[in-house]
Motif scaffolding. Structure first.
Motif, mmCIF file in Angstrom:
data_model
loop_
_atom_site.group_PDB
_atom_site.id
_atom_site.type_symbol
_atom_site.label_atom_id
_atom_site.label_comp_id
_atom_site.label_asym_id
_atom_site.label_seq_id
_atom_site.Cartn_x
_atom_site.Cartn_y
_atom_site.Cartn_z
ATOM 1 N N GLY A 88 0.791 -1.229 0.000
ATOM 2 C CA GLY A 88 0.000 0.000 0.000
ATOM 3 C C GLY A 88 0.823 1.278 0.000
ATOM 4 O O GLY A 88 0.305 2.354 -0.292
ATOM 5 N N VAL A 89 2.117 1.167 0.336
ATOM 6 C CA VAL A 89 2.948 2.370 0.321
ATOM 7 C C VAL A 89 3.327 2.744 -1.110
ATOM 8 O O VAL A 89 3.849 3.826 -1.352
ATOM 9 C CB VAL A 89 4.241 2.208 1.161
ATOM 10 C CG1 VAL A 89 3.878 1.790 2.574
ATOM 11 C CG2 VAL A 89 5.198 1.210 0.537
ATOM 12 N N PRO A 110 -5.917 1.697 11.284
ATOM 13 C CA PRO A 110 -6.072 2.250 9.939
ATOM 14 C C PRO A 110 -5.699 1.261 8.836
ATOM 15 O O PRO A 110 -6.064 1.473 7.687
ATOM 16 C CB PRO A 110 -5.119 3.454 9.944
ATOM 17 C CG PRO A 110 -4.185 3.234 11.077
ATOM 18 C CD PRO A 110 -4.872 2.363 12.069
ATOM 19 N N ILE A 134 9.842 8.059 -1.148
ATOM 20 C CA ILE A 134 8.447 7.660 -0.870
ATOM 21 C C ILE A 134 7.860 8.554 0.223
ATOM 22 O O ILE A 134 6.754 9.062 0.100
ATOM 23 C CB ILE A 134 8.363 6.184 -0.417
ATOM 24 C CG1 ILE A 134 8.904 5.253 -1.504
ATOM 25 C CG2 ILE A 134 6.917 5.809 -0.080
ATOM 26 C CD1 ILE A 134 8.866 3.775 -1.124
ATOM 27 N N ASP A 184 6.757 12.024 -0.797
ATOM 28 C CA ASP A 184 5.799 12.139 -1.905
ATOM 29 C C ASP A 184 4.660 11.141 -1.657
ATOM 30 O O ASP A 184 4.595 10.071 -2.243
ATOM 31 C CB ASP A 184 6.555 11.824 -3.211
ATOM 32 C CG ASP A 184 5.636 11.750 -4.403
ATOM 33 O OD1 ASP A 184 4.555 12.368 -4.364
ATOM 34 O OD2 ASP A 184 6.002 11.056 -5.373
ATOM 35 N N ALA A 185 3.775 11.522 -0.730
ATOM 36 C CA ALA A 185 2.788 10.566 -0.235
ATOM 37 C C ALA A 185 1.540 10.453 -1.117
ATOM 38 O O ALA A 185 0.752 9.522 -0.951
ATOM 39 C CB ALA A 185 2.366 10.949 1.184
ATOM 40 N N ALA A 186 1.380 11.335 -2.053
ATOM 41 C CA ALA A 186 0.142 11.339 -2.853
ATOM 42 C C ALA A 186 -0.101 9.993 -3.538
ATOM 43 O O ALA A 186 0.815 9.375 -4.060
ATOM 44 C CB ALA A 186 0.209 12.442 -3.900
ATOM 45 N N ARG A 187 -1.365 9.564 -3.544
ATOM 46 C CA ARG A 187 -1.795 8.310 -4.175
ATOM 47 C C ARG A 187 -1.134 7.064 -3.577
ATOM 48 O O ARG A 187 -1.055 6.029 -4.220
ATOM 49 C CB ARG A 187 -1.581 8.362 -5.695
ATOM 50 C CG ARG A 187 -2.605 9.291 -6.357
ATOM 51 C CD ARG A 187 -2.449 9.278 -7.856
ATOM 52 N NE ARG A 187 -1.332 10.120 -8.262
ATOM 53 C CZ ARG A 187 -0.751 10.075 -9.448
ATOM 54 N NH1 ARG A 187 -1.179 9.220 -10.358
ATOM 55 N NH2 ARG A 187 0.255 10.867 -9.740
ATOM 56 N N ARG A 188 -0.588 7.195 -2.371
ATOM 57 C CA ARG A 188 -0.143 6.024 -1.633
ATOM 58 C C ARG A 188 -1.089 5.853 -0.440
ATOM 59 O O ARG A 188 -2.054 6.589 -0.319
ATOM 60 C CB ARG A 188 1.296 6.201 -1.151
ATOM 61 C CG ARG A 188 2.247 6.591 -2.271
ATOM 62 C CD ARG A 188 3.678 6.655 -1.774
ATOM 63 N NE ARG A 188 4.537 7.278 -2.764
ATOM 64 C CZ ARG A 188 5.068 6.660 -3.814
ATOM 65 N NH1 ARG A 188 4.858 5.384 -3.998
ATOM 66 N NH2 ARG A 188 5.829 7.299 -4.686
ATOM 67 N N HIS A 189 -0.805 4.921 0.442
ATOM 68 C CA HIS A 189 -1.657 4.737 1.612
ATOM 69 C C HIS A 189 -1.747 6.048 2.402
ATOM 70 O O HIS A 189 -0.721 6.659 2.699
ATOM 71 C CB HIS A 189 -1.090 3.627 2.507
ATOM 72 C CG HIS A 189 -2.110 3.092 3.459
ATOM 73 N ND1 HIS A 189 -2.611 3.830 4.505
ATOM 74 C CD2 HIS A 189 -2.755 1.910 3.510
ATOM 75 C CE1 HIS A 189 -3.500 3.117 5.165
ATOM 76 N NE2 HIS A 189 -3.616 1.940 4.567
ATOM 77 N N LEU A 221 -2.003 6.736 5.359
ATOM 78 C CA LEU A 221 -1.218 6.795 6.598
ATOM 79 C C LEU A 221 0.147 7.448 6.392
ATOM 80 O O LEU A 221 0.753 7.961 7.334
ATOM 81 C CB LEU A 221 -0.976 5.376 7.125
ATOM 82 C CG LEU A 221 -1.757 4.913 8.337
ATOM 83 C CD1 LEU A 221 -1.246 3.553 8.755
ATOM 84 C CD2 LEU A 221 -1.660 5.898 9.495
ATOM 85 N N LEU A 222 0.647 7.398 5.144
ATOM 86 C CA LEU A 222 1.965 7.982 4.899
ATOM 87 C C LEU A 222 1.973 9.489 5.170
ATOM 88 O O LEU A 222 3.021 10.058 5.441
ATOM 89 C CB LEU A 222 2.415 7.703 3.467
ATOM 90 C CG LEU A 222 2.708 6.246 3.126
ATOM 91 C CD1 LEU A 222 3.413 6.146 1.790
ATOM 92 C CD2 LEU A 222 3.577 5.619 4.201
ATOM 93 N N VAL A 266 9.334 1.203 3.977
ATOM 94 C CA VAL A 266 8.252 2.123 4.316
ATOM 95 C C VAL A 266 7.013 1.344 4.772
ATOM 96 O O VAL A 266 6.260 1.805 5.622
ATOM 97 C CB VAL A 266 7.948 3.080 3.151
ATOM 98 C CG1 VAL A 266 6.806 4.026 3.520
ATOM 99 C CG2 VAL A 266 9.191 3.894 2.792
ATOM 100 N N SER A 267 6.825 0.130 4.225
ATOM 101 C CA SER A 267 5.669 -0.654 4.689
ATOM 102 C C SER A 267 5.817 -1.015 6.170
ATOM 103 O O SER A 267 4.838 -1.051 6.909
ATOM 104 C CB SER A 267 5.463 -1.903 3.828
ATOM 105 O OG SER A 267 6.338 -2.934 4.205
ATOM 106 N N MET A 315 5.091 2.088 8.137
ATOM 107 C CA MET A 315 3.649 2.306 8.165
ATOM 108 C C MET A 315 2.968 1.365 9.156
ATOM 109 O O MET A 315 2.027 1.766 9.864
ATOM 110 C CB MET A 315 3.075 2.106 6.766
ATOM 111 C CG MET A 315 1.588 2.393 6.704
ATOM 112 S SD MET A 315 0.959 2.399 5.013
ATOM 113 C CE MET A 315 0.811 0.647 4.711
ATOM 114 N N ALA A 350 0.703 2.664 12.137
ATOM 115 C CA ALA A 350 -0.689 2.246 12.344
ATOM 116 C C ALA A 350 -0.899 1.816 13.784
ATOM 117 O O ALA A 350 -1.912 2.139 14.409
ATOM 118 C CB ALA A 350 -1.035 1.102 11.392
#
Lengths: 435, 435
Positions: free
Chosen positions: A144-145, A334, B20, B23-28, B30-31, B311-312, B315, B319
């Protein structure tokens, strides 16, 4: 802390689920905190493949979804009703829900997610897509990242079994379907599988998660495998392809809100990772930025795999409950929520770029190929390969693979070909090519 | 709620991670709650591929692991020291840690997990195995409800690249390694990769999670690919196999506490899912009850994939922090913990059952085959196939594939063959065959 599970249904998948929950040794230690409290069945007298205390069993499904002792309801009865209503009742009663029901989730997922959000409960459905393969959890969590670009799946075991046999035996669709039904790989009514409806349910679910939006189930373009012939399978092989029923969800390059969403038989290049997914196996290929290509592969159905996915969802909920403070104000996990606010717009098929495989019978006379070339050229259609396969009764069989072209333009060219009776006898088949 | 990340290292993987997070746009979604607070680098003057505020950068790594503003430390400097010490300091300072460091985790994972448990923090390392492929999270979560039987991986990209080229080109190891080094697919010092040490680090990590126990890194039997010859690759192909460097962890059928753990070049049947994992791709095949076989496939290394895995993990921690009550007594997320209490006992190689591939040069005279047969028979070794490949200088080249046999018995037979100079000229190669 022990969490109590109410199981709706004790068919194949329900039995598999009960087996795992009743035998926690050498599995994740969290399973020891789960207990089957009630199991809803149609008849109390049927012999069972799993040993449950008699007091567990009940035919009163309503009583399970409103039982104050139950924390998590597992719905494995399938079908639209009463499954949908029971799920909603359980949610309203403050229970978390785990389901394998792709038909319900793809059609009523939005309604269910909103009800769950309102009630502060989780509704998880890893088992709805790809049987035991972890697909939904990775899409929502580890993958999802990424900025997901494409999700391409072989997500119907029955059609993949039939196509694999057509390829290995060179046989035609109808007799192999017959045989698959006898062997239990296809249902008596095979419509949902062979017409692509089951795959469409599943890709609607995956698209929603991959792209974080609501999907209207009826927006999924769906074409099944009934018209795939032994000849096409064979010619595809000669050209370096294998035919698979692919379910494809793709973010349009130029847009945040529009996606492509479709299920159709597809020529897949032999060196593509999905080409070697055979028999009843499923696989989901995820392409994203910056990860590149990841494929999740495994058994797409069956008691054990589906039960594994269901129990993994139950465990994910249990883990979250385990952490929850006893405080009034609970903060949701989340990573387990999937209520989206906006609908995704699905691009019309005619706007999609695709490569095409076309098999047609043409008159065997001079100038025909030139004339076909003119028609293709006028519609911006360039050919990757053109093979003349054979001659019979003064007709030549041509197999053509095009470069990428807008589907709308291709279909227009096809209409003109069909009308060119002086040159073209018939269009034998049209298939899309992955690429 | 915003969580602050301290990044140790801004090489390839660190840069990918920063990209990553920035530049969080269009990712989960939570980023959006994650923020890079500090980045530790070796030199402040180097040009960077990623745009970070200057105030972020520091050469003082110690200051990052003790910075009271930082919630999560990401270690991507690699190597044993100072990585290990920095990880331990960060833990002691109450910070969660995400690392891609397989060398540290496979050697000091127990020490680190215990420190983390004591400090009440999480240490996650999805990126340590299989690059971007979600492997550790699924093993610990979705697949964790299964009784895992086997984990078999192609988890070193360099050796898989070399073996794939040997197979497709028919070339020998040394020149292809040379070329791989020039192309950047192998390091200047290729030891860790080609001798199987990197794969051994990774399978030790996977075994620990799959079987829920501590592993001593030095217990992993390790054999690299230096001795795999073009002839063997070619004969394997003729017999229906492809040679892959497999890392295998397997629960012994008759035991809860002993497992098999090994890395070696292996003949894999062509129809096995791992056989078509080519080039620098990695794959991990998990077999368990009741799921059957699941395979996770994708890019095993590189900036983007490895950063995706890191990054996952960040995240997953975010969470969990997001859900945490402000209460004094925090309950840990049981799906993110990996502190095990007992060591697993690794079975000695000589006790393992395996099929073997054996290539040997024998004297071309009557009775030789019979004599070999006697030696095999005396050691309980039965042959699946025996092929005489060719004759040269009065020597015949034999290629033999055995049925399953205890490694100890096979090795004894091999010793006797080596000593039978009247019949046997030389043993050209011995490889294991996936069974």
């Amino acid at each position: 802390m022990v969490f109590k599970v109410g199981l709706l249904g004790l068919g194949t998948v329900g039995t598999g689920t009960a087996k795992i929950l009743l035998d926690a040794a050498r599995r994740h230690p969290l399973l020891e905190t789960l207990e089957i409290h009630k199991v809803g069945v149609r008849s109390l007298d049927k012999p069972r493949a799993v040993d449950l205390p008699e007091a567990c069993l009940t035919t009163d499904l309503e009583a399970i979804v409103t039982d104050p002792d139950i924390d998590i309801v597992v719905e494995v009865i399938g079908g639209l009703e009463p499954a949908r209503s029971l799920i909603l009742e359980a949610i309203e009663d403050g229970k978390h829900v785990v389901t394998a029901n792709k038909a319900v989730i793809s059609r009523y997922g939005n309604e269910i997610a909103e009800a769950a959000k309102k009630a502060g409960v989780y509704v998880l459905y890893e088992a709805a897509v790809g049987g035991g393969i972890p697909v939904i959890q990775p899409l929502q969590q580890a993958l999802g990242v990424n900025r997901i670009e494409t999700v391409t799946g072989i997500i119907n075991g029955t059609t993949n079994y039939i196509l694999t046999r057509m390829e290995s035996e060179g046989g035609d669709f109808a007799p192999i379907l017959d045989d698959a039904q006898k062997l239990g790989y296809a249902e008596a009514d095979p419509t949902a599988d062979v017409d692509g409806l089951d795959a469409a349910d599943k890709i609607a679910i995956l698209a929603s998660i991959a792209f974080g939006g609501k999907i209207r189930r009826e927006d999924v373009f769906t074409e099944g495998i009934r018209n795939v012939s032994a000849s096409d399978v064979n010619y595809a092989k000669t050209l370096g392809f294998v035919i698979k029923l692919l379910a494809i969800a793709k973010r349009n390059d130029d847009s945040d809100t529009t996606i492509q969403l479709r299920v159709h038989p597809t020529l897949v290049p032999l060196n593509h990772p999905l080409a070697s997914v055979n028999d009843v196996n499923n696989a989901v290929l995820v392409e994203g930025d910056p990860i590149g290509r990841v494929m999740l592969y495994g058994p797409g159905a069956g008691e054990g795999p589906t039960a594994s996915a269901i129990v993994s969802d139950v465990m994910a909920i249990a883990a979250t409950l385990h952490m929850e403070s006893p405080a009034e104000e609970k903060l949701p996990n989340p990573l387990l929520s999937n209520a989206y606010s906006d609908y995704k717009t699905i691009s019309p098929m005619e706007d999609l770029e695709s490569r095409f495989y076309l098999r047609l019978m043409v008159k065997d006379k001079p100038g025909v190929i030139g004339h076909l070339g003119d028609i293709f050229g006028q519609h911006g259609l360039s050919l990757e390969s053109l093979v003349q396969i054979g001659l019979q009764d003064n007709l030549a069989e041509l197999v053509i693979v095009t470069h990428e072209v807008k589907e709308g333009d291709f279909q227009k060219a096809l209409e003109i070909l069909k009308a060119s009776s002086a040159d073209v006898d018939s269009i034998a088949s049209v298939l899309r090519v992955l690429g």
